[in-house]
Write an enzyme that holds these catalytic residues in place. Structure first.
Site, mmCIF file in Angstrom:
data_model
loop_
_atom_site.group_PDB
_atom_site.id
_atom_site.type_symbol
_atom_site.label_atom_id
_atom_site.label_comp_id
_atom_site.label_asym_id
_atom_site.label_seq_id
_atom_site.Cartn_x
_atom_site.Cartn_y
_atom_site.Cartn_z
ATOM 1 N N ARG A 45 -0.885 64.676 1.678
ATOM 2 C CA ARG A 45 0.272 63.634 1.518
ATOM 3 C C ARG A 45 1.468 64.228 1.789
ATOM 4 O O ARG A 45 2.369 63.677 2.267
ATOM 5 C CB ARG A 45 0.313 62.808 0.331
ATOM 6 C CG ARG A 45 -1.097 62.389 -0.146
ATOM 7 C CD ARG A 45 -1.032 61.928 -1.572
ATOM 8 N NE ARG A 45 0.137 61.211 -2.175
ATOM 9 C CZ ARG A 45 0.160 59.976 -2.123
ATOM 10 N NH1 ARG A 45 -0.499 58.956 -1.607
ATOM 11 N NH2 ARG A 45 1.515 59.205 -2.729
ATOM 12 N N ARG A 100 6.924 71.214 7.356
ATOM 13 C CA ARG A 100 7.504 71.277 8.440
ATOM 14 C C ARG A 100 8.569 72.426 8.927
ATOM 15 O O ARG A 100 9.164 73.063 7.830
ATOM 16 C CB ARG A 100 8.486 69.902 8.793
ATOM 17 C CG ARG A 100 9.058 69.292 7.511
ATOM 18 C CD ARG A 100 10.142 68.048 8.013
ATOM 19 N NE ARG A 100 9.472 66.922 7.882
ATOM 20 C CZ ARG A 100 9.973 66.406 6.715
ATOM 21 N NH1 ARG A 100 10.771 66.672 5.973
ATOM 22 N NH2 ARG A 100 9.479 64.959 6.256
ATOM 23 N N ARG A 138 -6.171 58.960 -13.800
ATOM 24 C CA ARG A 138 -5.240 59.684 -14.689
ATOM 25 C C ARG A 138 -4.067 58.813 -15.083
ATOM 26 O O ARG A 138 -3.757 57.736 -14.365
ATOM 27 C CB ARG A 138 -4.471 60.791 -13.637
ATOM 28 C CG ARG A 138 -5.214 61.826 -13.233
ATOM 29 C CD ARG A 138 -5.852 62.737 -14.342
ATOM 30 N NE ARG A 138 -4.589 63.478 -14.773
ATOM 31 C CZ ARG A 138 -4.747 64.341 -16.055
ATOM 32 N NH1 ARG A 138 -5.951 64.234 -16.484
ATOM 33 N NH2 ARG A 138 -3.780 65.091 -16.146
ATOM 34 N N ARG A 180 7.387 65.957 -13.954
ATOM 35 C CA ARG A 180 8.633 65.653 -13.583
ATOM 36 C C ARG A 180 9.803 64.963 -14.312
ATOM 37 O O ARG A 180 9.262 64.355 -14.947
ATOM 38 C CB ARG A 180 8.710 65.086 -12.027
ATOM 39 C CG ARG A 180 8.104 63.860 -12.052
ATOM 40 C CD ARG A 180 7.664 63.458 -10.586
ATOM 41 N NE ARG A 180 6.525 62.113 -10.414
ATOM 42 C CZ ARG A 180 6.061 61.627 -9.237
ATOM 43 N NH1 ARG A 180 6.312 62.225 -8.252
ATOM 44 N NH2 ARG A 180 5.204 60.972 -9.602
ATOM 45 N N GLU A 218 8.177 62.757 -17.275
ATOM 46 C CA GLU A 218 6.504 62.312 -16.971
ATOM 47 C C GLU A 218 5.615 63.310 -17.504
ATOM 48 O O GLU A 218 5.645 64.447 -17.110
ATOM 49 C CB GLU A 218 6.562 61.922 -15.302
ATOM 50 C CG GLU A 218 6.433 60.653 -15.008
ATOM 51 C CD GLU A 218 6.502 60.503 -13.396
ATOM 52 O OE1 GLU A 218 7.487 60.444 -12.747
ATOM 53 O OE2 GLU A 218 5.249 60.846 -12.896
ATOM 54 N N TYR A 260 -5.960 55.692 -3.798
ATOM 55 C CA TYR A 260 -4.513 56.220 -4.082
ATOM 56 C C TYR A 260 -3.756 55.954 -2.880
ATOM 57 O O TYR A 260 -3.185 56.506 -1.848
ATOM 58 C CB TYR A 260 -4.678 57.844 -3.929
ATOM 59 C CG TYR A 260 -3.469 58.778 -4.302
ATOM 60 C CD1 TYR A 260 -2.442 58.218 -4.626
ATOM 61 C CD2 TYR A 260 -3.376 60.279 -4.196
ATOM 62 C CE1 TYR A 260 -1.154 58.842 -5.233
ATOM 63 C CE2 TYR A 260 -2.429 60.696 -4.708
ATOM 64 C CZ TYR A 260 -1.391 60.321 -4.997
ATOM 65 O OH TYR A 260 -0.103 60.935 -5.290
ATOM 66 N N ASP A 313 -0.598 53.986 -1.175
ATOM 67 C CA ASP A 313 0.966 53.976 -1.357
ATOM 68 C C ASP A 313 1.339 52.591 -1.167
ATOM 69 O O ASP A 313 0.390 51.849 -0.751
ATOM 70 C CB ASP A 313 1.767 54.445 -0.195
ATOM 71 C CG ASP A 313 1.612 56.224 -0.423
ATOM 72 O OD1 ASP A 313 1.683 56.693 -1.838
ATOM 73 O OD2 ASP A 313 1.654 57.005 0.368
HETATM 74 N N1 UDP Z 1 2.533 68.133 -5.310
HETATM 75 C C1 UDP Z 1 2.638 69.592 -5.607
HETATM 76 N N2 UDP Z 1 4.232 70.142 -6.056
HETATM 77 C C2 UDP Z 1 4.970 69.124 -5.997
HETATM 78 C C3 UDP Z 1 4.756 67.778 -5.454
HETATM 79 C C4 UDP Z 1 3.404 67.332 -5.058
HETATM 80 O O1 UDP Z 1 1.751 70.515 -5.611
HETATM 81 O O2 UDP Z 1 6.060 69.711 -6.196
HETATM 82 C C5 UDP Z 1 1.071 67.928 -4.755
HETATM 83 C C6 UDP Z 1 0.265 67.445 -6.185
HETATM 84 O O3 UDP Z 1 -1.083 67.761 -5.951
HETATM 85 C C7 UDP Z 1 0.379 66.024 -5.983
HETATM 86 C C8 UDP Z 1 0.225 65.853 -4.557
HETATM 87 O O4 UDP Z 1 1.166 66.951 -3.987
HETATM 88 O O5 UDP Z 1 -0.594 65.284 -6.885
HETATM 89 C C9 UDP Z 1 1.016 64.438 -3.956
HETATM 90 O O6 UDP Z 1 2.183 64.391 -4.382
HETATM 91 P P1 UDP Z 1 3.017 63.033 -4.297
HETATM 92 O O7 UDP Z 1 4.655 63.313 -4.443
HETATM 93 O O8 UDP Z 1 2.427 62.289 -3.075
HETATM 94 O O9 UDP Z 1 2.651 62.462 -5.512
HETATM 95 P P2 UDP Z 1 3.079 60.985 -6.071
HETATM 96 O O10 UDP Z 1 4.339 60.688 -5.862
HETATM 97 O O11 UDP Z 1 2.116 59.881 -5.845
HETATM 98 O O12 UDP Z 1 2.653 61.133 -7.397
#
Ligand code: UDP
Length: 375
Positions: A173, A177, A250, A281, A307, A355, A357
């Protein structure tokens, strides 16, 4: 006897609201119910101290799908927010998603070639050719150092499972880059609805009968008897009363605080990627709306949410489906049962156990409208 409604929509989140809007437009009679006291499902926002607080977690609208972008713009004007979260690993800060700023800070490399060589070297040392789980996928995309500092702890807190047990697609996801670009999403269109998501969903539901605080599964027979068809956006396993077992989800708990200062962390999202910090976060909601300028600093207060991720248990809100093999197999059994319910359509993150978006939810609801309503 004729039913009172053509459609009963269970759940006033995005999937349900899109369908209800289109059904009404097509001349159908629609009733929307939700067991919560609010519309908008998990995109619900509430105003606190002049700031729209994302009560069920941060939602940043982003899409490459022009049709979906134009669709949502009928209901809200979007601001120019660009998501650039920061990762905090024991006080060391890194740019996200993984890009040249991240690689520079981690390894001191300056050019894309140097970064690519470093990633390749770490991938080779780990001996990964065909990544089969999240850990192997992450190391092969960004190398071992980034995996260890920015992915491992965060992912294990977020999912409560080892990175070796999780599917590779979760980490895909995130963009990787070799440019200096902190925009988290590879999306042509991005922003936050001005006035909040609740107002946007309210606009979708304009003129439609909505009853809140109504639990469909508690009075299923009664509800089924008043509508010809049902669009169900709740959890698929709950619909069948968990007959063949529980799907895993979750859940997330938000600890929201109003602080007497204009600026707490200088960014909308800071991810705590070490395993010791108990939260995943911290969101500072005002920065979704005001940009990083005086406007936001002029508000004397700020609202933050920490969170905490946990395994779902009955009574909690389900947030993320755990799309691993075990749950995938159980879901496909439930899906077979769902296909036999000819009066009911299952949709959305919980109804399809995906999952999704927000843009994908809307695209999928619009596809369903085409099948269901011929629009
Ligand atoms: N992820 C990570 N470190 C980060 C942010 C995301 O390892 O700082 C990984 C983590 O496994 C997460 C996945 O990337 O579940 C997808 O992140 P995303 O930000 O898409 O999650 P969401 O915002 O849907 O919770």
């Amino acid at each position: 006897m004729q039913n009172k409604y053509d459609y009963l929509v269970v759940g006033a989140g995005l999937y349900g609201a899109v369908f209800a809007h289109e059904a009404q437009k097509a001349g159908k009679s629609v009733l929307v119910i939700d067991k919560r006291e609010n519309i908008a499902g998990n995109v619900y926002t509430e105003k606190i101290e002049g700031i729209h607080v994302h009560k069920y977690g941060a939602h940043i609208f982003h899409t490459n799908n022009k049709k979906v972008w134009e669709y949502v713009n009928q209901f809200a004007e979007f601001n120019r927010f660009t998501n650039s979260p920061v990762a905090n690993f024991h006080g060391e800060l890194y740019s996200l998603p993984f890009n040249m700023y991240t690689f520079n800070k981690m390894w001191g490399v300056v050019t894309p070639e140097e970064a690519a060589a470093k990633i390749e070297e770490q991938k080779k040392a780990a001996g990964i050719t065909n990544p089969e789980n999240l850990e192997e996928q992450a190391i092969s995309l960004v190398g071992k150092d980034i995996f260890e500092k920015l992915i491992k702890g965060y992912t294990e807190k977020q999912w409560g499972r080892s990175c070796r047990e999780l599917p590779a697609f979760i980490i895909k996801r995130l963009p990787v880059r070799l440019t200096y670009d902190n925009n988290y999403f590879n999306a042509l269109y991005q922003g936050i609805p001005i006035g909040g998501y609740t107002k946007m969903v309210d606009n979708m539901l304009k003129g439609i009968e909505v009853r809140l605080g109504e639990d469909y599964l508690q009075q299923k027979d009664e509800y089924d008897s008043i509508a010809d068809r049902v669009i169900y956006t709740g959890a698929i396993d709950a619909y069948f009363n968990f007959a063949i077992g529980h799907l895993e989800y979750r859940s997330v708990r938000f600890d929201t605080e109003v602080l007497d200062k204009p600026n707490y962390q200088g960014n909308a999202a800071v991810n705590y990627t070490d395993v010791e910090t108990p939260w995943t976060r911290i969101i500072e909601h005002k920065w979704f709306e005001f940009g990083k300028d005086e406007q936001g600093n002029d508000l004397p207060k700020t609202v933050i949410s920490r969170e905490y991720s946990s395994e779902w248990k009955p009574g909690d809100e389900p947030y993320y489906p755990v799309n691993d093999e075990k749950n995938g197999a159980l879901y496909s059994e439930y899906k077979k049962m769902a296909d036999k319910e000819d009066k009911v359509v299952f949709g959305g993150r919980l109804g399809e156990y995906r999952y999704y978006d927000m843009d994908a939810v809307i695209a999928s609801a619009l596809d369903m409208c085409e099948k269901e309503l011929g629009v």
